[in-house]
Write a protein that holds these residues in place. Structure first.
Motif, PDB file in Angstrom:
ATOM      1  N   GLU A 128     -44.128  15.428  40.707  1.00 28.47           N
ATOM      2  CA  GLU A 128     -44.596  16.178  41.876  1.00 28.47           C
ATOM      3  C   GLU A 128     -43.728  17.401  42.136  1.00 28.47           C
ATOM      4  OE1 GLU A 128     -45.495  13.451  45.084  1.00 28.47           O
ATOM      5  OE2 GLU A 128     -46.907  12.371  43.786  1.00 28.47           O
ATOM      6  N   ASN A 150     -44.691  19.901  39.449  1.00 31.40           N
ATOM      7  CA  ASN A 150     -45.997  20.478  39.753  1.00 31.40           C
ATOM      8  C   ASN A 150     -45.874  21.589  40.795  1.00 31.40           C
ATOM      9  OD1 ASN A 150     -48.984  20.489  39.616  1.00 31.40           O
ATOM     10  ND2 ASN A 150     -48.794  19.817  41.740  1.00 31.40           N
ATOM     11  N   ARG A 151     -45.129  21.334  41.863  1.00 27.77           N
ATOM     12  CA  ARG A 151     -44.964  22.359  42.906  1.00 27.77           C
ATOM     13  C   ARG A 151     -44.277  23.606  42.351  1.00 27.77           C
ATOM     14  NH1 ARG A 151     -43.662  17.734  45.914  1.00 27.77           N
ATOM     15  NH2 ARG A 151     -41.431  18.175  45.726  1.00 27.77           N
ATOM     16  N   THR A 195     -51.348  14.524  42.657  1.00 28.16           N
ATOM     17  CA  THR A 195     -50.370  13.448  42.789  1.00 28.16           C
ATOM     18  C   THR A 195     -50.192  12.797  41.417  1.00 28.16           C
ATOM     19  OG1 THR A 195     -52.089  11.859  43.406  1.00 28.16           O
ATOM     20  CG2 THR A 195     -50.931  12.991  45.202  1.00 28.16           C
ATOM     21  N   TYR A 196     -49.063  12.175  41.229  1.00 22.24           N
ATOM     22  CA  TYR A 196     -48.718  11.611  39.924  1.00 22.24           C
ATOM     23  C   TYR A 196     -48.177  10.206  40.129  1.00 22.24           C
ATOM     24  CZ  TYR A 196     -49.413  16.399  38.615  1.00 22.24           C
ATOM     25  OH  TYR A 196     -49.984  17.637  38.433  1.00 22.24           O
TER      26      TYR A 196
END
Length: 179
Positions: free
Chosen positions: A29, A32-33, A96-97
């Protein structure tokens, strides 16, 4: 060159975020951001990651847009996909992960691979496909190949299938075997 710049950027971002520690899902996460902010909207990163607790043989698998990893269960002689569903990194801030956690036993084998293996083609355009990959992995594992031998077994099967037809994508494989 266009693909190389995001990869170099990702390498630095990954290195700094791994140093922060935390659970695998949290790492994904954060990545990713950071990538959503850093990459242009046409670019994203596909990444599979495994974390192995050697003492407990506990496997944590996270995935962002890659083909599902394959898990060979030696006791049953079966291969299954580890279904970890997530978008590639950098596509959406809302992604989400949620990693999968599995226990491994003697002889079990985990195979991670890029879509270039699955999408390898013949001169006529027929693709190697998921079913062939699963069968080649199962066959190699039932032959009790080492991790290195299994990797070569899969690559040889793809090469034989494609008949030497040049590929347009990378063909990456990582094999983990419990001994």
């Amino acid at each position: 060159m266009e693909a190389a710049i995001p990869v170099v950027m990702f390498n630095g971002i990954l290195d700094s975020h791994v140093d922060l520690g935390g659970a695998v899902g949290e790492l994904y996460e954060r990545l990713n951001r950071a990538l959503f902010r850093a990459l242009d909207k046409r670019t994203f990163i596909c990444l599979s990651m495994v974390k192995v607790a050697l003492s407990s043989r506990r496997l944590t698998v996270a995935n962002g847009g890659c083909p599902y990893p394959y898990l060979y269960r030696a006791a049953a002689g079966t291969v299954e996909e580890i279904e970890v569903i997530s978008y590639p990194l950098g596509v959406s801030l809302q992604s989400t992960y949620q990693p999968a956690e599995l226990d491994l036993a003697d002889g079990d084998c985990v195979v991670l691979l890029s879509d270039g293996i699955i999408e390898a083609t013949t001169e006529e355009g027929e693709i190697f496909g998921y079913d062939r990959v699963l069968e080649v992995v199962r066959h190699g594992c039932t032959m009790n190949l080492t991790a290195a031998e299994l990797l070569e077994h899969v690559l040889a099967a793809v090469q034989t299938f494609s008949g030497g037809h040049s590929q347009t994508d990378d063909q990456t494989i990582v094999v983990l075997k419990v001994q």
